[in-house]
Structure formats: C-alpha cells, structure tokens
Design a protein around this motif. Structure first.
Motif, PDB file in Angstrom:
ATOM      1  N   GLY A 104       3.755  11.989  -3.100  1.00 35.92           N
ATOM      2  CA  GLY A 104       2.841  11.648  -4.185  1.00 35.92           C
ATOM      3  C   GLY A 104       1.624  10.910  -3.672  1.00 35.92           C
ATOM      4  O   GLY A 104       1.009  11.288  -2.677  1.00 35.92           O
ATOM      5  N   PHE A 105       1.263   9.836  -4.364  1.00 31.99           N
ATOM      6  CA  PHE A 105       0.106   9.031  -3.982  1.00 31.99           C
ATOM      7  C   PHE A 105       0.309   8.431  -2.591  1.00 31.99           C
ATOM      8  O   PHE A 105       1.427   8.177  -2.155  1.00 31.99           O
ATOM      9  N   GLN A 106      -0.819   8.140  -1.914  1.00 37.11           N
ATOM     10  CA  GLN A 106      -0.769   7.571  -0.583  1.00 37.11           C
ATOM     11  C   GLN A 106      -1.121   6.081  -0.577  1.00 37.11           C
ATOM     12  O   GLN A 106      -0.641   5.327   0.273  1.00 37.11           O
ATOM     13  N   ASN A 107      -1.939   5.631  -1.526  1.00 38.46           N
ATOM     14  CA  ASN A 107      -2.350   4.231  -1.560  1.00 38.46           C
ATOM     15  C   ASN A 107      -1.250   3.376  -2.181  1.00 38.46           C
ATOM     16  O   ASN A 107      -0.643   3.756  -3.190  1.00 38.46           O
ATOM     17  N   LEU A 108      -0.995   2.211  -1.593  1.00 45.96           N
ATOM     18  CA  LEU A 108       0.051   1.322  -2.084  1.00 45.96           C
ATOM     19  C   LEU A 108      -0.175   0.906  -3.531  1.00 45.96           C
ATOM     20  O   LEU A 108       0.772   0.565  -4.241  1.00 45.96           O
ATOM     21  N   ALA A 109      -1.415   0.951  -3.994  1.00 39.11           N
ATOM     22  CA  ALA A 109      -1.711   0.588  -5.378  1.00 39.11           C
ATOM     23  C   ALA A 109      -0.949   1.452  -6.368  1.00 39.11           C
ATOM     24  O   ALA A 109      -0.714   1.039  -7.514  1.00 39.11           O
ATOM     25  N   PHE A 110      -0.529   2.656  -5.939  1.00 44.15           N
ATOM     26  CA  PHE A 110       0.163   3.585  -6.829  1.00 44.15           C
ATOM     27  C   PHE A 110       1.584   3.894  -6.339  1.00 44.15           C
ATOM     28  O   PHE A 110       2.255   4.757  -6.888  1.00 44.15           O
ATOM     29  N   ASN A 111       2.017   3.207  -5.292  1.00 43.47           N
ATOM     30  CA  ASN A 111       3.406   3.314  -4.822  1.00 43.47           C
ATOM     31  C   ASN A 111       4.184   2.124  -5.371  1.00 43.47           C
ATOM     32  O   ASN A 111       3.977   1.737  -6.512  1.00 43.47           O
ATOM     33  N   THR A 112       5.084   1.549  -4.589  1.00 50.21           N
ATOM     34  CA  THR A 112       5.731   0.314  -5.017  1.00 50.21           C
ATOM     35  C   THR A 112       4.659  -0.707  -5.344  1.00 50.21           C
ATOM     36  O   THR A 112       3.685  -0.863  -4.611  1.00 50.21           O
ATOM     37  N   ASN A 113       4.816  -1.425  -6.443  1.00 49.12           N
ATOM     38  CA  ASN A 113       3.765  -2.297  -6.941  1.00 49.12           C
ATOM     39  C   ASN A 113       3.259  -3.253  -5.864  1.00 49.12           C
ATOM     40  O   ASN A 113       4.046  -3.989  -5.265  1.00 49.12           O
TER      41      ASN A 113
END
Length: 394
Positions: free
Chosen positions: A188-197
């Motif tokens: 899915g997303f690569q940036n931590l902003a959209f992975n685990t909070n």
C-alpha cells in the motif's frame, strides 16, 4: 509498577469476554498471516502467471506442504526513490528479502516465523530519504539498511470456538496496532504518515505477548505488552532484566470479523516506558482510525494521533484519503497528512499518490509520488519524491 502493568495486561487477555474470531485482529495487512492468505480480493482474470509459470514444481511442492499444515513464501521487494529537495542526497534505493511462514502444529495452535534482510543499494536507504532531504518524514517505510533480522517467531493459541487469540514470542506490534486496510508498506502506501500511525512510538519487533477478544457481535479488543528496547537484528531476553515495556490497548468496531481490517473503526491507547539508560523518554498517546470498504472497491479513511511527543515522530497527526481496488488486485491510493512535532515550529503537509499494478498475484509494480509541503527541518517550501516499488513472491 511495571510488573503490575504487565500482569494487568496479561489478565485482560485471558479473562475478558470470549468470542474473538479465529481470523483475529492480530493478523493485519502486513502480517505473515495476511501475506500468506492474500487480501481475499483476487480477480481470477489476472494478466500473467509469473513466476508460477517458470517454477511450477516449486509452487506445487509448496501446495503439498500447505496441505500438511506448513505454509511459507519467499519474496523480494525493491524500492527506488528520487527527490528534488535542495538538501541531502536526492536518491535512495533498497531491497528487502523475506522468508516467512506458519506451521499449523495443532488444531488451535500454530508457530509463525519471519526472517528478513533489509539493505540499501547506495549510501541512503529509502526510509531515510525524507529525513536526509530536510523533512521530518519517513518516505520509504521498512526499506532501511538494518541487515538480517528475526521479526517474527511466535506461538499463536486460539480458543476452540474462536473466542480469543493469544500470541507469545518475537512479535511485531505494527502487525496489529492501529492497522487498517491500506497500512502495509509492502503493498500500500509508502510514507509512514499512512502506515502505522506516526504519532505512536511503536518499538521494533521483539519479545512480547498480544491477545484479542470479541466483545459482542461487532466489537473487539486487542492488547499487547512488548519489549520497548527490542533489536530484531540481535534478538534477546533483556526485557526480563530492564523491564522497559511498550503497552497498547485497542477497542474497535467492525462489520464482521472476516472484514476486521476492511470495515473498521477503533481507538488505540499506548504507553512506552522511558529507557533505563536515558536514551528514550517516557511516551504515551492515543490514536483514532476509521476506514470502511464500500462495494468491495472504495476504502475512504480518516486517521488521527496524539502523543506526548518525546519519542514518537509526530506530536499530532491527521490523515485522510481513499483507496480504490481494481481488477486483477490493482490498487490505487491517495493520502493527505497534516502533522506537528514537539519542539519544531510549523506544520508539515504530506501527500502521497500510488498505483499498484498487479502483473500477476505474485508480481506487482507500484509507482508513486509524494509531496512534502513546508518540511519541518529545512527552509524549503516543499519537495517531491518519486518512487518505484516492485515485489515478487515465490
């Protein structure tokens, strides 16, 4: 005090109401269980059969082992990123080789394992490109240069009626803490902003205990206690000596336990002890997440987090966006994030857009673009990061 907190969490896992489904909230989209099972959305009209068509004997052997209770996969992921920031290196590349699986040893008990090697191709790994470029941002989550790591080696025990699930051993709390359908940095997303909070100071994989229970027909609870100082490149039992712990408790709602991370609204509370050596201060906070899968195609989401801010990446974070699942397991995602960090003036905005193109269920290519506006650690107005990720599964 720490011993009392550990005991309280353990009792919560064992004596709370029964009924947690066997397809538990401990198997988030980035967990071994989810990787082995797939997302359940596979369209039989796929574009190719690669790599099954070049190694049919290998996959047939895997299928025979699976019939006897042993499932495993080997995959390789690669990520290249390029930034137009006027600070830092500007380019990053790295790869992850993983061997993971599960052995169904008894009717209700299984052993899960995952060994991986994370490496950079050059001087900067993608995980650090944003930081290197002057932003307080993890632009390539998980693609670091940590070397060989044992990230999973735990026993799972389930109630015969699926009432509760318990995991003990080398666990990764990001497999189940504050997850939703688009959380995996591998798919899915690569940036931590959209992975685990990014407002949760989640520890590295290490020794821990986690469990889940069902609270009625649609509500659930998940709790964990884990080593706050864990180092998966050198796993040990030091938590019994230093006692520095990460604790989490999540209460959530789902439309059905077979869709627990597709249709999900939850609140997560967490606390991390200060390190005895003074390298990390005490930290705690809360996170909220709401995501719902509409017509098995659209997944809008809203996520927010707050932290004391001493060790988590952000003190405050708010994300929203949407994912679209197309045919052949293609996936498009758009995310927007607003964040503030303790002791750093200003507000940083992050946007990410990606498209996961599935050549086959076992081979995917994902181009992406990120834009970081008002980066918190440099005077730039903003910069973009172009990325290309690929994954092949054997």
């Amino acid at each position: 005090m720490k011993t009392k907190m550990f005991t309280a969490a353990f009792l919560l896992l064992w004596f709370a109401l029964p009924g947690f489904a066997q397809s538990s909230g401990l198997n988030g989209p980035s967990s071994v269980g989810a990787e082995l099972d797939g997302d359940g959305l596979t369209d039989p009209q796929f574009r190719s059969n690669f790599p099954k068509n070049i190694a049919p004997g290998w996959f047939a052997w895997k299928d025979r082992l699976a019939e006897n209770g042993f499932r495993f996969s080997v995959d390789y992921l690669t990520l290249g990123q390029s930034s137009d920031s006027n600070v830092g290196n500007g380019r990053a590349g790295g790869g992850i080789a993983r061997f993971y699986g599960a052995w169904q040893a008894t009717d209700n008990g299984s052993l899960t394992f995952k060994v991986e090697n994370r490496h950079a191709y050059g001087t900067v790994a993608p995980q650090f490109l944003g930081l290197n470029g002057g932003a307080l941002s993890i632009t390539g989550t998980a693609f670091n240069d940590n070397g060989t790591m044992l990230t999973n080696l735990f026993w799972t025990q389930r109630a015969a009626d699926g009432g509760w699930t318990l995991q003990v051993g080398q666990i990764d709390v990001t497999d189940f803490v504050d997850v939703y359908g688009l959380v995996s940095p591998y798919t899915g997303f690569q940036n931590l902003a959209f992975n685990t909070n990014p407002a949760i100071n989640a520890p590295n994989p290490g020794l821990g205990i986690a469990g889940g229970i069902k609270l009625g027909a649609n509500f659930y609870a998940v709790a964990s206690v884990a080593d706050a100082n864990a180092d998966p490149s050198s796993p040990d039992f030091d938590v019994f000596d230093h006692g520095d712990l990460f604790k989490s408790l999540e209460i959530g709602y789902t439309s059905g336990f077979d869709r627990i991370y597709f249709d999900n609204v939850h609140l997560t509370l967490w606390h991390a002890d200060a390190a005895d050596d003074g390298s990390r201060a005490e930290d705690y906070g809360a996170a909220f997440s709401a995501a719902w899968f509409i017509d098995n195609q659209w997944m809008p989401f809203v996520r927010a987090g707050w932290a004391k801010g001493t060790a988590a990446l952000y003190e405050r974070s708010f994300s929203t966006g949407i994912g679209y699942y197309g045919r052949n397991t293609d996936l498009a995602g758009l995310g927007l994030n607003w964040a503030e960090a303790r002791g750093v003036p200003g507000t940083q905005f992050t946007t990410e857009l990606f498209y996961r193109y599935s050549i086959s269920p076992n081979f995917q290519i994902t181009p992406s673009v990120q834009f970081i506006n008002n980066p918190l650690t440099s005077a730039q107005s903003g910069f973009a990061v172009l990325g290309l990720r690929a994954r092949v599964v054997f």
